[in-house]
Motif scaffolding. Structure first.
Motif, PDB file in Angstrom:
ATOM      1  N   LYS A   1       0.819  -1.215   0.000  1.00  0.00           N
ATOM      2  CA  LYS A   1       0.000   0.000   0.000  1.00  0.00           C
ATOM      3  C   LYS A   1       0.851   1.263   0.000  1.00  0.00           C
ATOM      4  CE  LYS A   1      -4.422  -1.656   1.751  1.00  0.00           C
ATOM      5  NZ  LYS A   1      -5.235  -1.871   2.952  1.00  0.00           N
ATOM      6  N   GLU A   2       0.353   2.271  -0.708  1.00  0.00           N
ATOM      7  CA  GLU A   2       1.015   3.564  -0.812  1.00  0.00           C
ATOM      8  C   GLU A   2       0.136   4.624  -0.146  1.00  0.00           C
ATOM      9  OE1 GLU A   2       3.662   4.235  -3.166  1.00  0.00           O
ATOM     10  OE2 GLU A   2       3.678   2.396  -4.342  1.00  0.00           O
ATOM     11  N   TYR A   3       0.723   5.749   0.120  1.00  0.00           N
ATOM     12  CA  TYR A   3      -0.031   6.869   0.684  1.00  0.00           C
ATOM     13  C   TYR A   3      -0.327   7.868  -0.423  1.00  0.00           C
ATOM     14  CZ  TYR A   3      -1.298  10.746   3.717  1.00  0.00           C
ATOM     15  OH  TYR A   3      -1.978  11.763   4.339  1.00  0.00           O
ATOM     16  N   ASN A   4      -1.594   8.150  -0.639  1.00  0.00           N
ATOM     17  CA  ASN A   4      -1.997   9.157  -1.622  1.00  0.00           C
ATOM     18  C   ASN A   4      -1.993  10.517  -0.953  1.00  0.00           C
ATOM     19  OD1 ASN A   4      -3.502  11.022  -3.141  1.00  0.00           O
ATOM     20  ND2 ASN A   4      -4.573   9.379  -4.207  1.00  0.00           N
ATOM     21  N   GLU A   5      -1.041  11.344  -1.328  1.00  0.00           N
ATOM     22  CA  GLU A   5      -0.892  12.606  -0.613  1.00  0.00           C
ATOM     23  C   GLU A   5      -1.968  13.622  -0.953  1.00  0.00           C
ATOM     24  OE1 GLU A   5       3.105  13.031  -2.387  1.00  0.00           O
ATOM     25  OE2 GLU A   5       2.602  15.132  -2.472  1.00  0.00           O
ATOM     26  N   LEU A   6      -2.772  13.367  -1.962  1.00  0.00           N
ATOM     27  CA  LEU A   6      -3.859  14.297  -2.274  1.00  0.00           C
ATOM     28  C   LEU A   6      -5.123  13.952  -1.483  1.00  0.00           C
ATOM     29  CD1 LEU A   6      -3.374  14.748  -6.118  1.00  0.00           C
ATOM     30  CD2 LEU A   6      -2.561  16.198  -4.246  1.00  0.00           C
ATOM     31  N   THR A   7      -5.356  12.672  -1.274  1.00  0.00           N
ATOM     32  CA  THR A   7      -6.579  12.269  -0.573  1.00  0.00           C
ATOM     33  C   THR A   7      -6.314  11.836   0.871  1.00  0.00           C
ATOM     34  OG1 THR A   7      -6.351   9.951  -1.200  1.00  0.00           O
ATOM     35  CG2 THR A   7      -7.508  11.391  -2.751  1.00  0.00           C
TER      36      THR A   7
END
Lengths: 162, 162, 162, 162
Positions: D14-20
């Motif tokens: 899993k990655e972190y979506n920095e916009l959401t």
């Protein structure tokens, strides 16, 4: 507000050679750090040399001075080994006028997990954009006037002389 | 030059809960980052709240305003979620005079390997020490006057309005 | 299934001395890595020495041999510098029977962001729990029988002899 | 000894979506981790799906089963969300014979600084190369037979049932 970044080496950019177990220089990590910091300041990077500052000669310092003089930008950041950072600052102070120049480095290579390099880059860039003309050293979350600091070799921290 | 750091939460300080897979707040990471940055600036840290800035109420903002007013320090850094950072800056601008206040945050939690938090902390601390009185936002390696920036929600970057 | 972990030093545990710019040994990082790996295997850790394997003497190797012999556990993992790992493996093969002993190390200190140490620890622990009695080297995601491998000093990888 | 690695998603990737501010899947990190581990084992990687294991359907599990059956390799590693890892293991045990299959995952995304993913990958690869035919789960530095473990949702650790 345009800022020039000159790279000269120092602990900041040292890598670990896994075949020899020695530290060495390859490319600068400035660009990946600017990306990590999501930097949108108007910066341009140029590598002048990649050396340990203990090995920096008068000729090397002259290259730095001339590069600062010739730079179109009024605001300049220089990565530099911490051991002789104040010596280069002195030479710059004597020869470069009407510019804000901020020297910084790192105590730990940025490739190490616990490096101070990213923090120092953030503060150096900020000081370069906000301080009046002059030559400064940005380390330990502070700035120092070029003629009022030294590296304490026992603690590893910079400190004011007066 | 004394600097007060007020912590309010935001992405900067979010942790990953490995049991639920959700992000949450525990303690602030400011102190460990100051240590990593080998910071010797005269800072003192106080946590005011640990919340997502989308959930920040007028009451919360009032706490921030009063804390800034009461602080002995003339220079203040505030960690803050990026989504409503400009709203808090506006309230501060209306009510706090004669202080340099710099708000900053992070797009990526500092517990992630690729966080911009350490870089932003370095620049926010530097701007707080060098800018004249006023309310500023420090993101993306720059500073913005409180009334001249917004977060671009598509790009994630801050930008000037005018 | 109880596993003993003996620590002897090597690149794995090297730290960066920010005052001298040299690598040195302090404490082992095994325990923090086991914690990061959320390890629940029945392991106990003991540091025998903290040295560069190029400086390992016959006396040092004798300490390792005797420690393996005396250990109650049938399954043993040893952290070791990669340069003379096969020499120690040979001495162990001659003197320790009826045990599964796995030597491993790292090409990059685990304090560096890009270290192979955590990966190698995971594989060494797994091989120690699953391989029959014998002396093995676990590097590069594989295991090698003690008498069938060498470190290729040009590539940094281990390879089979035959 | 050839090992097939099938990627199915899970916390591991899993990655972190920095916009959401939400976690999401992009590409697998397996290849960069194998490179960091300087892995020279004979592995080939194939992504079957990138999903949260709580959303895994019978159809998805059938894809995994068929992929394991069709694989030329006798030894297989599968990245998998920890929440339903034992369910997939059960289906595999019923339908795939004469292979050593090791499922593993991570409690913390590998993009976080404190992830167990690299450690678990090292141990899963090692168990796949050394355990007899059967279906196993490799977590917490150990292996479990498919029909003798469960994830303790309070502690986050796997444990034996009997």
């Amino acid at each position: 507000m345009a800022v020039k970044i000159f790279v000269t080496g120092g602990t900041f950019d040292k890598e670990y050679n896994e075949l020899t177990g020695k530290l060495f220089f390859k490319d600068t990590h400035i660009n990946e750090l600017l990306k990590m910091g999501r930097c949108k300041a108007d910066v341009s990077v140029r590598t002048l040399m990649m050396i340990d500052s203990l090995e920096m000669t008068d000729t090397d310092r002259n290259i730095i001075v001339e590069s600062c003089k010739r730079a179109e930008e009024e605001r300049i950041v220089i990565t530099h080994g911490t051991d002789t950072m104040t010596e280069t600052a002195k030479v710059l102070a004597e020869q470069v006028k009407n510019k804000t120049i901020v020297l910084f480095g790192a105590m730990i290579p940025i490739k190490f997990g616990s490096s101070d390099g990213l923090f120092n880059l953030g503060s150096a860039l900020a000081f370069a954009q906000s301080l009046p003309h002059g030559i400064y050293i940005a380390m330990n979350g502070r700035y120092y006037n070029w003629d009022n600091c030294r590296k304490n070799r026992d603690s590893g921290f910079f400190e004011e002389i007066k």
